[in-house]
Design a protein around this motif. Structure first.
Motif, mmCIF file in Angstrom:
data_model
loop_
_atom_site.group_PDB
_atom_site.id
_atom_site.type_symbol
_atom_site.label_atom_id
_atom_site.label_comp_id
_atom_site.label_asym_id
_atom_site.label_seq_id
_atom_site.Cartn_x
_atom_site.Cartn_y
_atom_site.Cartn_z
ATOM 1 N N ILE A 299 -4.080 1.403 -1.942
ATOM 2 C CA ILE A 299 -5.455 1.537 -2.003
ATOM 3 C C ILE A 299 -6.226 2.475 -3.348
ATOM 4 O O ILE A 299 -5.193 3.446 -2.865
ATOM 5 N N PRO A 300 -7.175 2.721 -3.726
ATOM 6 C CA PRO A 300 -7.219 3.907 -4.660
ATOM 7 C C PRO A 300 -7.540 4.948 -3.256
ATOM 8 O O PRO A 300 -7.808 4.218 -2.780
ATOM 9 N N GLY A 301 -6.512 6.149 -3.608
ATOM 10 C CA GLY A 301 -6.758 7.313 -2.924
ATOM 11 C C GLY A 301 -5.498 7.194 -1.528
ATOM 12 O O GLY A 301 -5.693 8.185 -0.918
ATOM 13 N N VAL B 291 3.518 -0.834 -9.701
ATOM 14 C CA VAL B 291 2.838 -0.761 -9.116
ATOM 15 C C VAL B 291 1.994 -1.858 -8.253
ATOM 16 O O VAL B 291 1.185 -2.042 -8.993
ATOM 17 N N ILE B 292 2.371 -2.199 -6.613
ATOM 18 C CA ILE B 292 1.322 -2.960 -5.887
ATOM 19 C C ILE B 292 0.199 -1.881 -5.723
ATOM 20 O O ILE B 292 0.470 -0.831 -5.244
ATOM 21 N N GLY B 293 -0.709 -2.999 -5.661
ATOM 22 C CA GLY B 293 -2.289 -2.239 -5.458
ATOM 23 C C GLY B 293 -3.356 -2.934 -5.081
ATOM 24 O O GLY B 293 -2.915 -4.181 -6.053
ATOM 25 N N PHE B 294 -4.060 -2.968 -4.421
ATOM 26 C CA PHE B 294 -5.390 -3.637 -4.491
ATOM 27 C C PHE B 294 -6.585 -2.755 -4.532
ATOM 28 O O PHE B 294 -6.440 -1.367 -4.415
ATOM 29 N N ARG B 295 -7.686 -3.814 -3.882
ATOM 30 C CA ARG B 295 -8.765 -2.965 -3.896
ATOM 31 C C ARG B 295 -9.205 -2.447 -2.838
ATOM 32 O O ARG B 295 -8.962 -3.090 -1.899
ATOM 33 N N GLU B 296 -10.400 -1.438 -2.820
ATOM 34 C CA GLU B 296 -10.784 -0.957 -1.014
ATOM 35 C C GLU B 296 -11.231 -1.960 -0.492
ATOM 36 O O GLU B 296 -12.110 -3.250 -0.619
ATOM 37 N N ALA C 139 -4.348 -5.492 5.103
ATOM 38 C CA ALA C 139 -6.081 -6.015 4.731
ATOM 39 C C ALA C 139 -6.601 -5.115 5.780
ATOM 40 O O ALA C 139 -5.957 -4.723 7.116
ATOM 41 N N GLY C 140 -7.083 -3.865 4.917
ATOM 42 C CA GLY C 140 -8.181 -3.672 6.359
ATOM 43 C C GLY C 140 -7.615 -2.106 6.519
ATOM 44 O O GLY C 140 -7.960 -0.837 7.595
#
Length: 188
Positions: free
Chosen positions: A77-79, A50-55, A71-72
């Motif tokens: 992102i989580p959640g 899965v693609i995922g990034f940090r908050e 971005a933004g």
């Protein structure tokens, strides 16, 4: 789950935020679910990528044309509900989930470590999009000397012609390309 078969099925980027753009109105998800069921029935590990990034997306460079627009945005992102694997093909207990930070399943992830630990040397690829994660992962996996199979109808792209050219002309140079049904018949 161990890789006693030496083969793993990679199910890549089949997340709600992606499937809504690609899979609506198609029979893609039921076909993919059938391929996943075949893998499980034959003891082949299923690895979800899965693609995922940090908050706040600190892991997305402004110079990355593919991801800078996120971005933004609060996406992936989580959640974020859109980051979840589509429920029609959701992971089962014992399936591995790997989070990547770029297009290839190997980029910014621990996929190579997971596969080596499971003694996997052959990858069966499926996912969205054929011209994105599937192409990038196939190229990198070939360079890492993995044996490769691509499930042609387990991949999906917004551009049918791009999908056709990749699965019929480009991928066969580095992988066996079969339908989910053909793969099932090979395993029987």
């Amino acid at each position: 789950m161990t890789g006693s078969t030496g083969t793993a099925l990679l199910v890549m980027d089949v997340q709600l935020g992606i499937t809504q753009r690609f899979a609506e109105g198609t029979d893609y998800l039921p076909r993919l679910a059938g391929t996943i069921d075949v893998a499980r029935a034959h003891g082949i590990p299923v690895v979800y990528v899965v693609i995922g990034f940090r908050e706040g997306h600190p892991d997305v460079s402004r110079s990355n044309k593919s991801f800078a627009v996120m971005a933004g945005s609060g996406r992936f992102i989580p959640g974020d509900p859109g980051a979840q694997v589509h429920p029609d093909v959701a992971p089962h207990d014992g399936d591995v989930i790997v989070t990547k930070r770029r297009v290839s399943a190997f980029a910014g992830s621990d996929l190579d470590l997971v596969l080596r630990s499971m003694e996997i040397r052959h990858l069966v690829l499926a996912g969205i999009a054929t011209s994105g994660v599937v192409l990038s992962t196939l190229r990198q996996a070939a360079d890492l000397d993995f044996g490769l199979t691509v499930i042609s109808d387990g991949c999906l792209d917004l551009d049918d012609e791009v999908h056709r050219v990749l699965t019929q002309k480009v991928f066969p140079r580095q992988a066996q390309v079969v339908t989910g049904r053909e793969w099932r018949d090979q395993l029987a």
